[in-house]
Design a protein around this motif. Structure first.
Motif, PDB file in Angstrom:
ATOM      1  N   THR A  50       7.901  36.541  19.968  1.00  0.00           N
ATOM      2  CA  THR A  50       8.391  37.776  19.857  1.00  0.00           C
ATOM      3  C   THR A  50       7.572  38.798  20.038  1.00  0.00           C
ATOM      4  N   ALA A  51       6.326  38.993  19.872  1.00  0.00           N
ATOM      5  CA  ALA A  51       5.307  39.935  19.896  1.00  0.00           C
ATOM      6  C   ALA A  51       5.572  41.064  18.935  1.00  0.00           C
ATOM      7  N   GLN A  52       6.092  40.605  17.898  1.00  0.00           N
ATOM      8  CA  GLN A  52       6.614  41.637  16.966  1.00  0.00           C
ATOM      9  C   GLN A  52       5.511  41.942  15.780  1.00  0.00           C
ATOM     10  N   VAL A  53       4.856  40.722  15.422  1.00  0.00           N
ATOM     11  CA  VAL A  53       3.906  40.733  14.262  1.00  0.00           C
ATOM     12  C   VAL A  53       2.787  41.926  14.197  1.00  0.00           C
ATOM     13  N   GLY A  97      -2.879  38.821  18.549  1.00  0.00           N
ATOM     14  CA  GLY A  97      -2.556  38.594  20.021  1.00  0.00           C
ATOM     15  C   GLY A  97      -1.316  39.464  20.374  1.00  0.00           C
ATOM     16  N   ASP A 130      -4.526  35.417  21.070  1.00  0.00           N
ATOM     17  CA  ASP A 130      -5.414  35.707  19.943  1.00  0.00           C
ATOM     18  C   ASP A 130      -6.866  35.040  20.179  1.00  0.00           C
ATOM     19  N   MET A 153      -2.200  32.940   8.725  1.00  0.00           N
ATOM     20  CA  MET A 153      -1.168  32.607   7.701  1.00  0.00           C
ATOM     21  C   MET A 153      -0.453  31.138   8.294  1.00  0.00           C
ATOM     22  N   ALA A 201       9.469  32.343   6.828  1.00  0.00           N
ATOM     23  CA  ALA A 201       9.291  33.624   7.230  1.00  0.00           C
ATOM     24  C   ALA A 201       9.760  33.897   8.688  1.00  0.00           C
ATOM     25  N   ASP A 202      10.488  35.050   8.569  1.00  0.00           N
ATOM     26  CA  ASP A 202      11.017  35.724  10.063  1.00  0.00           C
ATOM     27  C   ASP A 202       9.745  36.439  10.538  1.00  0.00           C
ATOM     28  N   THR A 223      16.547  38.300   8.905  1.00  0.00           N
ATOM     29  CA  THR A 223      17.021  37.260  10.009  1.00  0.00           C
ATOM     30  C   THR A 223      16.830  35.909   9.747  1.00  0.00           C
ATOM     31  N   CYS A 264      -6.365  38.338  13.807  1.00  0.00           N
ATOM     32  CA  CYS A 264      -5.351  37.613  13.339  1.00  0.00           C
ATOM     33  C   CYS A 264      -5.088  36.278  14.146  1.00  0.00           C
ATOM     34  N   ILE A 265      -5.196  35.085  13.749  1.00  0.00           N
ATOM     35  CA  ILE A 265      -5.150  34.195  14.496  1.00  0.00           C
ATOM     36  C   ILE A 265      -4.023  33.143  14.191  1.00  0.00           C
ATOM     37  N   LYS A 266      -3.144  32.808  15.031  1.00  0.00           N
ATOM     38  CA  LYS A 266      -1.995  32.034  14.781  1.00  0.00           C
ATOM     39  C   LYS A 266      -2.192  30.499  15.418  1.00  0.00           C
ATOM     40  N   ALA A 316       2.999  35.275  20.318  1.00  0.00           N
ATOM     41  CA  ALA A 316       2.497  33.689  20.063  1.00  0.00           C
ATOM     42  C   ALA A 316       3.412  32.873  21.001  1.00  0.00           C
ATOM     43  N   THR A 339       6.541  37.562   7.567  1.00  0.00           N
ATOM     44  CA  THR A 339       5.307  37.228   7.982  1.00  0.00           C
ATOM     45  C   THR A 339       4.340  38.505   8.320  1.00  0.00           C
TER      46      THR A 339
HETATM   47  C1  LIG Z   1      14.933  35.132  13.537  1.00  0.00           C
HETATM   48  C2  LIG Z   1      13.528  34.317  13.255  1.00  0.00           C
HETATM   49  C3  LIG Z   1      13.882  33.398  12.093  1.00  0.00           C
HETATM   50  C4  LIG Z   1      12.844  32.755  11.836  1.00  0.00           C
HETATM   51  N1  LIG Z   1      12.876  31.576  10.683  1.00  0.00           N
HETATM   52  C5  LIG Z   1      11.694  30.807  10.527  1.00  0.00           C
HETATM   53  C6  LIG Z   1      11.751  29.907   9.744  1.00  0.00           C
HETATM   54  O1  LIG Z   1      12.793  29.938   9.161  1.00  0.00           O
HETATM   55  N2  LIG Z   1      10.646  29.069   9.564  1.00  0.00           N
HETATM   56  C7  LIG Z   1       9.461  29.374  10.343  1.00  0.00           C
HETATM   57  O2  LIG Z   1       8.693  28.446   9.844  1.00  0.00           O
HETATM   58  N3  LIG Z   1       9.637  30.154  11.098  1.00  0.00           N
HETATM   59  C8  LIG Z   1      10.492  31.036  11.357  1.00  0.00           C
HETATM   60  N4  LIG Z   1      10.402  31.927  12.300  1.00  0.00           N
HETATM   61  C9  LIG Z   1       9.343  32.082  13.017  1.00  0.00           C
HETATM   62  C10 LIG Z   1       8.571  33.066  12.477  1.00  0.00           C
HETATM   63  O3  LIG Z   1       8.983  34.188  12.181  1.00  0.00           O
HETATM   64  C11 LIG Z   1       7.192  33.294  13.187  1.00  0.00           C
HETATM   65  O4  LIG Z   1       6.624  32.064  13.699  1.00  0.00           O
HETATM   66  C12 LIG Z   1       6.222  34.228  12.804  1.00  0.00           C
HETATM   67  O5  LIG Z   1       6.945  35.547  12.244  1.00  0.00           O
HETATM   68  C13 LIG Z   1       5.213  34.948  13.794  1.00  0.00           C
HETATM   69  O6  LIG Z   1       6.062  35.487  14.769  1.00  0.00           O
HETATM   70  P1  LIG Z   1       5.765  35.031  16.188  1.00  0.00           P
HETATM   71  O7  LIG Z   1       5.501  33.627  16.407  1.00  0.00           O
HETATM   72  O8  LIG Z   1       6.925  35.507  17.273  1.00  0.00           O
HETATM   73  O9  LIG Z   1       4.495  35.985  16.647  1.00  0.00           O
HETATM   74  P2  LIG Z   1       4.185  37.204  17.371  1.00  0.00           P
HETATM   75  O10 LIG Z   1       4.854  38.235  16.787  1.00  0.00           O
HETATM   76  O11 LIG Z   1       4.550  36.912  18.842  1.00  0.00           O
HETATM   77  O12 LIG Z   1       2.703  37.120  17.325  1.00  0.00           O
HETATM   78  C14 LIG Z   1       1.835  38.158  17.532  1.00  0.00           C
HETATM   79  C15 LIG Z   1       0.574  38.154  16.833  1.00  0.00           C
HETATM   80  O13 LIG Z   1       0.430  38.359  15.624  1.00  0.00           O
HETATM   81  C16 LIG Z   1      -0.495  37.300  14.956  1.00  0.00           C
HETATM   82  N5  LIG Z   1       0.247  36.152  14.254  1.00  0.00           N
HETATM   83  C17 LIG Z   1       1.561  35.970  14.343  1.00  0.00           C
HETATM   84  N6  LIG Z   1       1.679  34.903  13.205  1.00  0.00           N
HETATM   85  C18 LIG Z   1       0.583  34.816  12.723  1.00  0.00           C
HETATM   86  C19 LIG Z   1       0.192  33.976  11.331  1.00  0.00           C
HETATM   87  N7  LIG Z   1       0.932  33.253  10.892  1.00  0.00           N
HETATM   88  N8  LIG Z   1      -1.105  34.194  11.033  1.00  0.00           N
HETATM   89  C20 LIG Z   1      -1.940  34.980  11.747  1.00  0.00           C
HETATM   90  N9  LIG Z   1      -1.560  35.741  12.806  1.00  0.00           N
HETATM   91  C21 LIG Z   1      -0.478  35.609  13.214  1.00  0.00           C
HETATM   92  C22 LIG Z   1      -1.202  36.718  15.926  1.00  0.00           C
HETATM   93  O14 LIG Z   1      -2.149  37.346  16.565  1.00  0.00           O
HETATM   94  C23 LIG Z   1      -0.266  36.822  17.537  1.00  0.00           C
HETATM   95  O15 LIG Z   1      -0.781  36.754  18.582  1.00  0.00           O
HETATM   96  C24 LIG Z   1      11.581  32.714  12.508  1.00  0.00           C
HETATM   97  C25 LIG Z   1      11.655  33.564  13.714  1.00  0.00           C
HETATM   98  C26 LIG Z   1      12.613  34.356  13.900  1.00  0.00           C
HETATM   99  C27 LIG Z   1      12.347  35.454  15.044  1.00  0.00           C
END
Ligand SMILES: Cc1cc2nc3c(=O)[nH]c(=O)nc-3n(C[C@H](O)[C@H](O)[C@H](O)COP(=O)(O)OP(=O)(O)OC[C@H]3O[C@@H](n4cnc5c(N)ncnc54)[C@H](O)[C@@H]3O)c2cc1C
Length: 260
Positions: free
Chosen positions: A124-127, A116, A38, A61, A92-93, A222, A6-8, A119, A97
Protein backbone atom coordinates in the motif's frame (compact mmCIF):
# COMPACT_ATOMS: atom_id res chain seq x y z
CA UNK A 1 21.97 11.36 15.86
CA UNK A 2 19.35 8.69 16.57
CA UNK A 3 17.91 6.83 13.60
CA UNK A 4 15.03 4.36 13.82
CA UNK A 5 14.40 2.10 10.83
CA UNK A 6 11.00 0.37 10.58
CA UNK A 7 11.40 -3.05 9.01
CA UNK A 8 8.65 -5.47 8.07
CA UNK A 9 9.06 -9.22 7.75
CA UNK A 10 7.44 -10.27 4.48
CA UNK A 11 7.08 -13.53 2.54
CA UNK A 12 9.43 -13.52 -0.43
CA UNK A 13 6.71 -12.78 -2.95
CA UNK A 14 8.86 -14.01 -5.84
CA UNK A 15 8.26 -17.49 -4.43
CA UNK A 16 4.61 -17.25 -3.35
CA UNK A 17 2.22 -19.40 -5.37
CA UNK A 18 -1.56 -19.59 -5.42
CA UNK A 19 -3.47 -22.73 -4.51
CA UNK A 20 -5.39 -23.45 -7.73
CA UNK A 21 -8.32 -25.00 -5.81
CA UNK A 22 -8.88 -22.58 -2.93
CA UNK A 23 -7.35 -19.51 -4.57
CA UNK A 24 -5.42 -18.70 -1.40
CA UNK A 25 -1.71 -18.00 -1.00
CA UNK A 26 0.52 -20.99 -0.35
CA UNK A 27 2.90 -19.70 2.31
CA UNK A 28 4.29 -23.07 3.42
CA UNK A 29 7.98 -23.26 2.76
CA UNK A 30 8.11 -19.68 1.49
CA UNK A 31 11.05 -17.92 3.13
CA UNK A 32 10.47 -14.70 5.04
CA UNK A 33 12.78 -11.80 4.30
CA UNK A 34 13.35 -8.18 5.28
CA UNK A 35 11.13 -6.13 2.97
CA UNK A 36 13.51 -4.92 0.20
CA UNK A 37 12.77 -1.16 0.52
CA UNK A 38 13.30 -1.43 4.29
CA UNK A 39 16.63 -3.19 3.78
CA UNK A 40 17.79 -0.28 1.60
CA UNK A 41 16.54 2.12 4.31
CA UNK A 42 18.55 0.16 6.88
CA UNK A 43 21.65 0.29 4.67
CA UNK A 44 21.23 4.08 4.34
CA UNK A 45 21.05 4.33 8.15
CA UNK A 46 24.13 2.13 8.56
CA UNK A 47 26.06 4.33 6.11
CA UNK A 48 25.07 7.36 8.19
CA UNK A 49 26.28 5.44 11.25
CA UNK A 50 29.61 4.73 9.51
CA UNK A 51 29.98 8.41 8.60
CA UNK A 52 28.67 10.15 11.71
CA UNK A 53 28.47 7.58 14.50
CA UNK A 54 24.66 7.66 14.47
CA UNK A 55 22.82 5.21 16.73
CA UNK A 56 20.60 2.89 14.70
CA UNK A 57 17.54 1.15 16.19
CA UNK A 58 15.38 -1.21 14.15
CA UNK A 59 11.70 -1.70 14.94
CA UNK A 60 9.24 -4.26 13.68
CA UNK A 61 5.62 -4.95 14.47
CA UNK A 62 4.50 -8.50 13.88
CA UNK A 63 4.29 -12.01 15.30
CA UNK A 64 7.15 -13.36 17.49
CA UNK A 65 8.92 -14.83 14.43
CA UNK A 66 9.66 -11.28 13.22
CA UNK A 67 12.55 -11.57 15.70
CA UNK A 68 14.52 -13.12 12.80
CA UNK A 69 14.55 -9.95 10.68
CA UNK A 70 15.56 -7.86 13.69
CA UNK A 71 18.51 -10.21 14.41
CA UNK A 72 19.49 -10.00 10.73
CA UNK A 73 19.42 -6.19 10.93
CA UNK A 74 21.63 -6.27 14.05
CA UNK A 75 24.00 -8.69 12.30
CA UNK A 76 24.28 -6.09 9.53
CA UNK A 77 25.18 -3.42 12.10
CA UNK A 78 22.06 -2.01 13.81
CA UNK A 79 22.66 -1.20 17.48
CA UNK A 80 19.28 -2.01 19.02
CA UNK A 81 16.08 -3.82 18.07
CA UNK A 82 12.48 -3.52 19.23
CA UNK A 83 9.74 -6.05 18.45
CA UNK A 84 6.20 -4.77 18.93
CA UNK A 85 4.07 -7.86 19.29
CA UNK A 86 0.72 -8.70 20.88
CA UNK A 87 -2.42 -10.55 19.81
CA UNK A 88 -4.23 -7.24 20.26
CA UNK A 89 -2.33 -5.79 17.27
CA UNK A 90 -3.46 -8.58 14.88
CA UNK A 91 -5.79 -7.97 11.96
CA UNK A 92 -4.66 -4.37 11.64
CA UNK A 93 -5.11 -2.40 8.45
CA UNK A 94 -2.61 0.34 7.62
CA UNK A 95 -4.18 2.92 9.95
CA UNK A 96 -4.13 0.60 12.96
CA UNK A 97 -0.61 -0.57 12.02
CA UNK A 98 0.74 2.97 11.81
CA UNK A 99 -1.05 3.96 15.04
CA UNK A 100 0.67 1.09 16.89
CA UNK A 101 4.09 1.72 15.36
CA UNK A 102 3.85 5.47 16.08
CA UNK A 103 2.94 4.74 19.73
CA UNK A 104 6.06 2.57 20.02
CA UNK A 105 8.22 5.21 18.32
CA UNK A 106 7.15 7.76 20.94
CA UNK A 107 9.17 5.72 23.45
CA UNK A 108 12.38 5.71 21.39
CA UNK A 109 14.61 8.76 20.87
CA UNK A 110 14.72 9.67 17.16
CA UNK A 111 15.98 12.41 14.90
CA UNK A 112 15.36 10.48 11.71
CA UNK A 113 12.83 7.70 11.09
CA UNK A 114 13.28 5.64 7.94
CA UNK A 115 10.63 3.30 6.57
CA UNK A 116 10.49 1.55 3.23
CA UNK A 117 8.39 3.12 0.49
CA UNK A 118 6.23 0.02 0.29
CA UNK A 119 5.98 -3.54 1.61
CA UNK A 120 5.94 -6.23 -1.08
CA UNK A 121 3.05 -8.12 0.56
CA UNK A 122 0.54 -5.41 1.55
CA UNK A 123 1.83 -3.11 -1.20
CA UNK A 124 0.00 0.00 0.00
CA UNK A 125 2.88 2.45 0.69
CA UNK A 126 0.71 4.04 3.37
CA UNK A 127 2.33 3.12 6.67
CA UNK A 128 5.35 5.47 6.47
CA UNK A 129 3.40 8.68 5.70
CA UNK A 130 0.75 7.73 8.28
CA UNK A 131 3.39 7.31 11.01
CA UNK A 132 4.70 10.81 10.17
CA UNK A 133 1.15 12.19 10.51
CA UNK A 134 0.66 10.52 13.90
CA UNK A 135 3.97 11.94 15.15
CA UNK A 136 3.32 15.31 13.52
CA UNK A 137 6.69 15.39 11.77
CA UNK A 138 7.49 16.13 8.10
CA UNK A 139 7.72 13.25 5.64
CA UNK A 140 9.61 12.91 2.37
CA UNK A 141 8.74 9.74 0.45
CA UNK A 142 10.41 7.91 -2.48
CA UNK A 143 13.97 8.71 -1.42
CA UNK A 144 16.61 7.59 -3.91
CA UNK A 145 19.41 9.50 -2.16
CA UNK A 146 19.72 10.68 1.45
CA UNK A 147 22.31 13.11 2.83
CA UNK A 148 22.54 14.55 6.31
CA UNK A 149 24.22 17.83 7.27
CA UNK A 150 23.76 19.23 10.75
CA UNK A 151 20.05 19.02 11.55
CA UNK A 152 19.01 18.94 7.88
CA UNK A 153 18.30 15.94 5.67
CA UNK A 154 18.53 16.40 1.90
CA UNK A 155 16.57 13.87 -0.09
CA UNK A 156 16.48 13.19 -3.81
CA UNK A 157 12.82 12.32 -4.27
CA UNK A 158 11.91 10.17 -7.26
CA UNK A 159 9.04 10.98 -9.61
CA UNK A 160 8.04 9.12 -12.77
CA UNK A 161 9.87 11.49 -15.08
CA UNK A 162 12.01 13.71 -12.81
CA UNK A 163 13.29 14.11 -9.29
CA UNK A 164 13.04 16.82 -6.68
CA UNK A 165 15.77 17.69 -4.20
CA UNK A 166 13.98 18.33 -0.89
CA UNK A 167 15.57 19.69 2.27
CA UNK A 168 13.88 18.94 5.56
CA UNK A 169 14.75 19.62 9.19
CA UNK A 170 14.93 16.77 11.66
CA UNK A 171 13.03 15.18 13.30
CA UNK A 172 11.47 13.84 10.12
CA UNK A 173 10.47 10.61 8.38
CA UNK A 174 11.88 9.42 5.05
CA UNK A 175 10.49 6.52 3.01
CA UNK A 176 13.24 4.69 1.15
CA UNK A 177 13.29 3.06 -2.28
CA UNK A 178 15.21 -0.15 -2.86
CA UNK A 179 17.14 1.71 -5.60
CA UNK A 180 18.78 3.77 -2.84
CA UNK A 181 21.76 1.43 -2.49
CA UNK A 182 23.05 -2.13 -2.39
CA UNK A 183 22.56 -3.41 1.18
CA UNK A 184 25.60 -4.94 2.85
CA UNK A 185 25.79 -8.59 3.96
CA UNK A 186 25.70 -9.63 7.60
CA UNK A 187 29.20 -10.18 9.00
CA UNK A 188 30.14 -13.41 10.86
CA UNK A 189 31.00 -11.35 13.98
CA UNK A 190 27.73 -9.48 13.58
CA UNK A 191 25.80 -12.77 13.45
CA UNK A 192 27.44 -14.01 16.69
CA UNK A 193 26.69 -10.71 18.41
CA UNK A 194 23.12 -10.56 17.14
CA UNK A 195 22.25 -14.07 18.31
CA UNK A 196 24.45 -14.43 21.42
CA UNK A 197 25.13 -11.04 22.91
CA UNK A 198 22.33 -8.71 21.92
CA UNK A 199 18.73 -8.66 23.06
CA UNK A 200 15.62 -7.81 21.13
CA UNK A 201 13.41 -5.59 23.29
CA UNK A 202 9.86 -6.95 23.16
CA UNK A 203 6.92 -4.62 23.73
CA UNK A 204 3.31 -5.74 24.05
CA UNK A 205 0.11 -3.76 24.46
CA UNK A 206 0.93 -2.84 28.08
CA UNK A 207 4.32 -1.39 27.14
CA UNK A 208 3.06 1.33 24.82
CA UNK A 209 0.54 4.07 25.31
CA UNK A 210 -2.16 3.55 22.74
CA UNK A 211 -5.94 3.78 22.61
CA UNK A 212 -7.14 0.15 22.38
CA UNK A 213 -10.04 1.23 20.15
CA UNK A 214 -7.50 2.32 17.51
CA UNK A 215 -5.47 -0.86 17.13
CA UNK A 216 -5.88 -4.33 15.64
CA UNK A 217 -9.05 -5.38 13.86
CA UNK A 218 -11.21 -3.12 16.04
CA UNK A 219 -9.21 -0.01 15.12
CA UNK A 220 -9.20 -0.77 11.40
CA UNK A 221 -11.60 1.30 9.29
CA UNK A 222 -11.08 -1.12 6.38
CA UNK A 223 -11.66 -4.89 6.13
CA UNK A 224 -10.42 -7.33 3.52
CA UNK A 225 -13.78 -8.57 2.25
CA UNK A 226 -12.55 -11.12 -0.26
CA UNK A 227 -9.24 -12.22 -1.78
CA UNK A 228 -8.88 -14.20 -4.97
CA UNK A 229 -6.41 -14.73 -7.81
CA UNK A 230 -6.95 -12.77 -11.00
CA UNK A 231 -8.68 -14.96 -13.56
CA UNK A 232 -6.76 -15.85 -16.68
CA UNK A 233 -7.55 -13.87 -19.81
CA UNK A 234 -9.39 -15.71 -22.59
CA UNK A 235 -7.36 -17.43 -25.30
CA UNK A 236 -5.89 -15.05 -27.90
CA UNK A 237 -7.34 -14.51 -31.37
CA UNK A 238 -5.32 -15.39 -34.44
CA UNK A 239 -5.78 -13.18 -37.49
CA UNK A 240 -4.06 -13.48 -40.86
CA UNK A 241 -3.19 -10.07 -42.29
CA UNK A 242 -0.39 -8.53 -44.32
CA UNK A 243 2.18 -6.47 -42.40
CA UNK A 244 0.53 -3.05 -42.87
CA UNK A 245 -2.98 -4.21 -41.97
CA UNK A 246 -1.56 -6.16 -39.02
CA UNK A 247 0.04 -2.96 -37.68
CA UNK A 248 -3.27 -1.08 -38.07
CA UNK A 249 -5.14 -3.93 -36.40
CA UNK A 250 -2.82 -3.97 -33.41
CA UNK A 251 -2.96 -0.18 -33.07
CA UNK A 252 -6.75 -0.32 -33.06
CA UNK A 253 -6.78 -3.03 -30.37
CA UNK A 254 -4.35 -1.09 -28.19
CA UNK A 255 -6.50 2.07 -28.57
CA UNK A 256 -9.64 0.11 -27.71
CA UNK A 257 -8.08 -0.89 -24.40
CA UNK A 258 -6.75 2.64 -23.78
CA UNK A 259 -3.20 1.31 -23.70
CA UNK A 260 -2.10 4.04 -26.11
C1 LIG B 1 -7.96 -3.07 3.82
C2 LIG B 1 -6.86 -3.82 4.53
C3 LIG B 1 -7.18 -4.74 5.52
C4 LIG B 1 -6.18 -5.48 6.12
N1 LIG B 1 -6.53 -6.42 7.01
C5 LIG B 1 -5.59 -7.20 7.54
C6 LIG B 1 -5.91 -8.27 8.40
O1 LIG B 1 -7.08 -8.48 8.69
N2 LIG B 1 -4.90 -9.01 8.93
C7 LIG B 1 -3.59 -8.77 8.61
O2 LIG B 1 -2.70 -9.47 9.10
N3 LIG B 1 -3.25 -7.79 7.78
C8 LIG B 1 -4.21 -7.01 7.22
N4 LIG B 1 -3.87 -6.05 6.34
C9 LIG B 1 -2.46 -5.88 6.04
C10 LIG B 1 -1.86 -4.87 6.96
O3 LIG B 1 -2.62 -3.71 7.02
C11 LIG B 1 -0.53 -4.46 6.42
O4 LIG B 1 0.29 -5.60 6.40
C12 LIG B 1 0.14 -3.42 7.26
O5 LIG B 1 -0.74 -2.38 7.58
C13 LIG B 1 1.31 -2.79 6.54
O6 LIG B 1 0.86 -2.27 5.33
P1 LIG B 1 1.64 -2.60 4.01
O7 LIG B 1 2.09 -4.01 4.06
O8 LIG B 1 0.84 -2.17 2.86
O9 LIG B 1 2.92 -1.69 4.21
P2 LIG B 1 3.35 -0.39 3.45
O10 LIG B 1 2.52 0.76 3.85
O11 LIG B 1 3.50 -0.69 1.99
O12 LIG B 1 4.77 -0.29 4.15
C14 LIG B 1 5.56 0.87 4.09
C15 LIG B 1 6.66 0.76 5.09
O13 LIG B 1 6.14 0.84 6.41
C16 LIG B 1 6.91 0.03 7.28
N5 LIG B 1 6.07 -1.02 7.85
C17 LIG B 1 4.88 -1.49 7.40
N6 LIG B 1 4.40 -2.45 8.22
C18 LIG B 1 5.33 -2.60 9.20
C19 LIG B 1 5.45 -3.44 10.33
N7 LIG B 1 4.50 -4.33 10.62
N8 LIG B 1 6.54 -3.31 11.13
C20 LIG B 1 7.50 -2.41 10.84
N9 LIG B 1 7.46 -1.60 9.77
C21 LIG B 1 6.38 -1.69 8.97
C22 LIG B 1 8.00 -0.61 6.45
O14 LIG B 1 9.15 0.18 6.55
C23 LIG B 1 7.41 -0.57 5.06
O15 LIG B 1 8.36 -0.57 4.03
C24 LIG B 1 -4.84 -5.28 5.76
C25 LIG B 1 -4.52 -4.33 4.80
C26 LIG B 1 -5.51 -3.60 4.18
C27 LIG B 1 -5.14 -2.59 3.11
Amino acid sequence: MNIVVCIKQVPNTNEVKLDPVTGTLIRDGVPSIINPDDKAGLEAALRLKDATGAHVTVLSMGPPQADAVLREAMAMGADDAVLVTDRAFGGADTLATSTTIAAALKKIPYDLIITGRQAIDGDTAQVGPQIAEHLNIPNVSYAEEIQVEGDTVTVKRQYEDRYHVVKVKMPCLITALSELNQPRYMTPGGIFDAYREKQVTVWGLNDIEVDTDKIGLKGSPTRVFKSFPKSLKAAGTVVQLDAEDAADYMLEKLREKFII
